[in-house]
Structures are given as structure tokens and as C-alpha cells.
Design an enzyme around this catalytic site. Structure first.
Site, PDB file in Angstrom:
ATOM      1  N   ALA A  67       1.048  -1.315   0.019  1.00 19.54           N
ATOM      2  CA  ALA A  67      -0.116  -0.058  -0.117  1.00 19.54           C
ATOM      3  C   ALA A  67       1.090   1.134  -0.001  1.00 19.54           C
ATOM      4  CB  ALA A  67      -0.888  -0.029   1.352  1.00 19.54           C
ATOM      5  N   GLY A 112       0.259  -5.048   0.536  1.00 23.38           N
ATOM      6  CA  GLY A 112      -0.839  -5.142  -0.329  1.00 23.38           C
ATOM      7  C   GLY A 112      -0.573  -5.621  -1.558  1.00 23.38           C
ATOM      8  N   GLU A 115      -0.930  -9.423  -0.864  1.00 20.52           N
ATOM      9  CA  GLU A 115      -2.146  -9.549  -0.626  1.00 20.52           C
ATOM     10  C   GLU A 115      -3.181  -9.619  -1.877  1.00 20.52           C
ATOM     11  OE1 GLU A 115      -2.317  -6.406   2.425  1.00 20.52           O
ATOM     12  OE2 GLU A 115      -3.661  -7.646   3.744  1.00 20.52           O
ATOM     13  N   GLU A 135       4.218  -5.163   7.171  1.00 18.79           N
ATOM     14  CA  GLU A 135       3.414  -4.165   8.025  1.00 18.79           C
ATOM     15  C   GLU A 135       3.718  -4.062   9.381  1.00 18.79           C
ATOM     16  OE1 GLU A 135       2.070  -6.712   5.910  1.00 18.79           O
ATOM     17  OE2 GLU A 135       0.609  -5.704   4.628  1.00 18.79           O
TER      18      GLU A 135
HETATM   19  N1  COA Z   1       4.583   3.296  -0.485  1.00 24.74           N
HETATM   20  C1  COA Z   1       5.163   4.319  -0.823  1.00 24.74           C
HETATM   21  N2  COA Z   1       6.196   4.384  -1.711  1.00 24.74           N
HETATM   22  C2  COA Z   1       6.894   3.315  -1.950  1.00 24.74           C
HETATM   23  C3  COA Z   1       6.535   2.198  -1.315  1.00 24.74           C
HETATM   24  C4  COA Z   1       5.528   1.805  -0.568  1.00 24.74           C
HETATM   25  N3  COA Z   1       4.941   0.789  -0.192  1.00 24.74           N
HETATM   26  N4  COA Z   1       7.468   1.231  -1.690  1.00 24.74           N
HETATM   27  C5  COA Z   1       8.497   1.915  -2.309  1.00 24.74           C
HETATM   28  N5  COA Z   1       8.012   3.326  -2.761  1.00 24.74           N
HETATM   29  C6  COA Z   1       8.777   4.063  -2.997  1.00 24.74           C
HETATM   30  C7  COA Z   1       9.906   4.824  -2.493  1.00 24.74           C
HETATM   31  O1  COA Z   1       9.490   5.655  -1.330  1.00 24.74           O
HETATM   32  C8  COA Z   1      10.911   5.382  -3.411  1.00 24.74           C
HETATM   33  O2  COA Z   1      10.213   6.612  -3.824  1.00 24.74           O
HETATM   34  P1  COA Z   1      11.238   7.990  -3.890  1.00 24.74           P
HETATM   35  O3  COA Z   1      12.338   7.537  -5.062  1.00 24.74           O
HETATM   36  O4  COA Z   1      10.330   8.989  -4.197  1.00 24.74           O
HETATM   37  O5  COA Z   1      11.792   8.071  -2.521  1.00 24.74           O
HETATM   38  C9  COA Z   1      10.788   4.431  -4.775  1.00 24.74           C
HETATM   39  O6  COA Z   1       9.144   3.774  -4.334  1.00 24.74           O
HETATM   40  C10 COA Z   1      11.586   3.514  -4.780  1.00 24.74           C
HETATM   41  O7  COA Z   1      11.797   2.792  -3.695  1.00 24.74           O
HETATM   42  P2  COA Z   1      13.108   2.455  -2.818  1.00 24.74           P
HETATM   43  O8  COA Z   1      12.826   2.168  -1.280  1.00 24.74           O
HETATM   44  O9  COA Z   1      14.136   3.731  -3.110  1.00 24.74           O
HETATM   45  O10 COA Z   1      13.768   1.189  -3.520  1.00 24.74           O
HETATM   46  P3  COA Z   1      14.674   0.044  -2.907  1.00 24.74           P
HETATM   47  O11 COA Z   1      15.175  -0.815  -3.886  1.00 24.74           O
HETATM   48  O12 COA Z   1      15.937   0.729  -2.164  1.00 24.74           O
HETATM   49  O13 COA Z   1      13.721  -0.800  -1.717  1.00 24.74           O
HETATM   50  C11 COA Z   1      11.796  -1.899  -1.006  1.00 24.74           C
HETATM   51  C12 COA Z   1      12.940  -1.644  -2.007  1.00 24.74           C
HETATM   52  C13 COA Z   1      10.473  -2.493  -1.566  1.00 24.74           C
HETATM   53  C14 COA Z   1      12.422  -3.002  -0.076  1.00 24.74           C
HETATM   54  C15 COA Z   1      11.296  -0.666  -0.268  1.00 24.74           C
HETATM   55  O14 COA Z   1      10.942   0.180  -1.213  1.00 24.74           O
HETATM   56  C16 COA Z   1      10.446  -0.914   0.828  1.00 24.74           C
HETATM   57  O15 COA Z   1      10.645  -1.365   1.920  1.00 24.74           O
HETATM   58  N6  COA Z   1       9.054  -0.568   0.518  1.00 24.74           N
HETATM   59  C17 COA Z   1       7.939  -0.540   1.625  1.00 24.74           C
HETATM   60  C18 COA Z   1       7.509  -1.784   1.701  1.00 24.74           C
HETATM   61  C19 COA Z   1       6.527  -1.871   2.701  1.00 24.74           C
HETATM   62  O16 COA Z   1       6.632  -1.727   3.713  1.00 24.74           O
HETATM   63  N7  COA Z   1       5.051  -2.260   2.044  1.00 24.74           N
HETATM   64  C20 COA Z   1       4.010  -2.513   2.946  1.00 24.74           C
HETATM   65  C21 COA Z   1       3.224  -1.189   3.126  1.00 24.74           C
HETATM   66  S1  COA Z   1       2.070  -1.456   4.283  1.00 24.74           S
END
Ligand code: COA
Length: 260
Positions: A67, A112, A115, A135
Site C-alpha cells: 500500500a 498489499g 495480498e 506491515e
Molecule cells: N509506499 C509508498 N512508496 C513506496 C512504497 C510504498 N509501499 N514502496 C516503495 N516506495 C517508493 C519509495 O519511497 C521510493 O520513492 P522515492 O524515489 O520518491 O523516494 C521508490 O518507491 C523506490 O523505492 P526504494 O525504497 O528507493 O527502493 P529500494 O530498492 O531501495 O527498496 C523496497 C525496495 C521494496 C525494499 C522498499 O521500497 C520498501 O521497503 N518499501 C516498502 C514496503 C512496505 O513496507 N510495504 C508495505 C506497506 S503497508
């Protein structure tokens, strides 16, 4: 099919390809994207030209990284409830879609994203895919069905571990656990998904609808799944698909359910 803001849709030989298209946000699901997925699925259900749906993510890094965290960072309890309820309505519509829905998971399937994949009927993953329910790192629990569907797919013990630890697992581990049915190279993911979809859409659409309802009945409280199957089995005998399927068998030809 209409044009959307955050998803792409393309009809390829009767298969609707829905691609979540926010690659700079790793295809994170904001409210609008979830609404659009719901709308595309409901249009697909009503459209005779669509026989099945494949759901994937844009780019080669993420299916859906969860999400959109930025959207709910200041939400209240009531807004949290509302967000979850709206997501459930759409994800349930995917699960109950009378046409087959395959998730082609081409990278991160987190929160999500995992999910949504679990709401689909069948999951295929590319070898770079990673799965997780992170989460708890945010002080949250999954809100789009993850606490329920993960147990259904991989069992309580392993589901508890993934839900509580926020650990990510590889595509190979997801295959071993039964979270996905196949793992392919990135290049082959869509081809393999289409190949499987073609096998399914060659079968009776009315029977496929019955399978969706019966499998869902297994997980519904207070529903006797076997009794439900009796009803659904009986209904099949009133369909043109049944007449065509049986005639084709007798006549030693391939059934053509497109004309039924
Ligand atoms: N919500 C909003 N933005 C998200 C996102 C999410 N769930 N997942 C990734 N993004 C965005 C990042 O903020 C970043 O945006 P920016 O360039 O404007 O800062 C962009 O996507 C790229 O992500 P980044 O974190 O730089 O890539 P990465 O390769 O270093 O890491 C992940 C990848 C997936 C490990 C990391 O993005 C992450 O942990 N995301 C959240 C996952 C999460 O907690 N999901 C459950 C949400 S309830």
C-alpha cells in the site's frame, strides 16, 4: 476498455492484461489504484470479449511494493477502517471474479502487493520476485486480507512467521510453500502465465465460475462446502456448456465453448 490513471489495460486474444503502472513508486497501491483495479475487473466481468485476467506490475523490479505508505501516514482509526474496508471490497471482487485471474508477479510483492496476489486465483512468479508482509515494521497489520489468505495458502505456522517477522522470502521459497505455482525467468513470466490462462479459458466458462464459487465456499463460515458443491454440480446440467462439452466428447471433437 477505458483509460485509467494508474493502471494499463490491454486485451490480448481474450486475455485482459492489467498492469499496475506506478514504477517510480514500485507500483505502490494508493486508493485510486485500488479503485481502478476494481473498476477494470468489473468491466472485464461484463465484457464478453474478456475470458481471463492477468495482473502484473510495470517495470522489472516490482509487482507491487505494498500500500502507498505516504498516503495513510496521518490517518485516524476511522480512516484506517475505511481504507481497509474499501480494499477488501476490491480484493474480494478479484477473488470472486467469475473469470480466471492470474497474478504474474514480476518483482517485489510486499504488503498489499502480496495480498493482491493472494486474492488472484493462481500465482506465477519470476525468479527475482520477493514476498513479504512487512506491515509490523510500520506498527500495522495487513489490512487487505493478508492475515486470512496467507494462512489459507501456506498454513498457520509459516504464515505466523511471515506476518510477525516481516521477513521477505524468495520466489523459490514461495514455490516451496505453495504461495506460487510456478517460478520462471523474468522473460518467460508473461508467456507462461498466458499459456496457463489459455489452458483454463479453453474449458467451460460456466464450470470455471462454479469452481470459483465452490472453492470460496470452503473458506466461508457456516457454509457446508460439500452441500454447496451438490447445488453447483446440479446447476451445470442446465448449461449450454454442458451440452457442448458432452456432445464434443461423444462426437470425438474438441469442445468449443465460445459459441455456447
Ligand atoms: N509506499 C509508498 N512508496 C513506496 C512504497 C510504498 N509501499 N514502496 C516503495 N516506495 C517508493 C519509495 O519511497 C521510493 O520513492 P522515492 O524515489 O520518491 O523516494 C521508490 O518507491 C523506490 O523505492 P526504494 O525504497 O528507493 O527502493 P529500494 O530498492 O531501495 O527498496 C523496497 C525496495 C521494496 C525494499 C522498499 O521500497 C520498501 O521497503 N518499501 C516498502 C514496503 C512496505 O513496507 N510495504 C508495505 C506497506 S503497508
Amino acid at each position: 476498455m477505458k483509460t485509467f490513471e494508474n493502471i494499463l489495460t490491454e486485451l490480448r486474444d481474450g486475455i485482459l492484461l492489467i498492469t499496475v503502472n506506478r514504477p517510480d513508486k514500485l507500483n505502490a497501491l494508493n486508493k485510486r489504484t485500488i479503485e481502478e483495479i476494481g473498476e477494470a475487473v468489473s468491466l472485464a466481468v461484463a465484457d464478453n470479449a474478456v475470458r481471463g485476467i492477468i495482473l502484473t506490475g510495470s517495470g522489472n523490479k516490482a509487482f507491487i511494493a505494498g500500500a502507498d505508505i505516504s498516503e495513510f501516514s496521518s490517518y485516524s482509526v476511522a480512516q484506517g477502517n475505511q481504507l481497509s474496508a474499501a480494499g477488501h471490497a476490491v480484493f474480494n471482487s478479484v477473488e470472486m471474479c467469475p473469470k480466471p485471474v492470474i497474478a504474474a508477479i514480476n518483482g517485489f510483492a510486499l504488503g498489499g502487493g502480496c495480498e493482491l496476489a493472494m486474492s488472484c486465483h493462481i500465482r506465477l512468479a519470476s525468479d527475482n520476485a520477493k514476498f513479504g508482509q512487512p506491515e509490523v515494521k510500520l506498527g500495522l497489520i495487513p489490512g487487505y486480507g493478508g492475515t486470512q489468505r496467507l494462512i489459507q495458502l501456506i498454513g498457520k505456522g509459516k504464515a505466523m512467521e511471515l506476518l510477525m517477522s516481516a521477513e521477505m522470502i524468495s520466489a523459490e521459497e514461495a514455490l516451496r510453500l505453495g504461495l506460487v505455482n510456478y517460478v520462471t525467468s523474468q522473460d518467460e513470466l508473461l508467456l507462461k502465465s498466458i499459456e496457463l490462462m489459455n489452458k483454463i479459458t479453453a474449458q467451460s466458462p460456466r464450470a470455471i465460475e462454479g469452481i470459483v464459487r465452490c472453492v470460496a465456499a470452503h473458506f466461508k463460515d457456516g457454509v457446508d462446502g460439500l452441500a454447496f458443491e451438490v447445488e453447483e454440480f446440479g446447476k451445470c446440467f442446465g448449461t449450454n456448456d454442458f451440452k457442448e462439452g458432452v456432445s464434443a466428447f461423444m462426437e470425438k471433437r474438441k469442445a468449443d465453448f465460445r459459441k455456447t
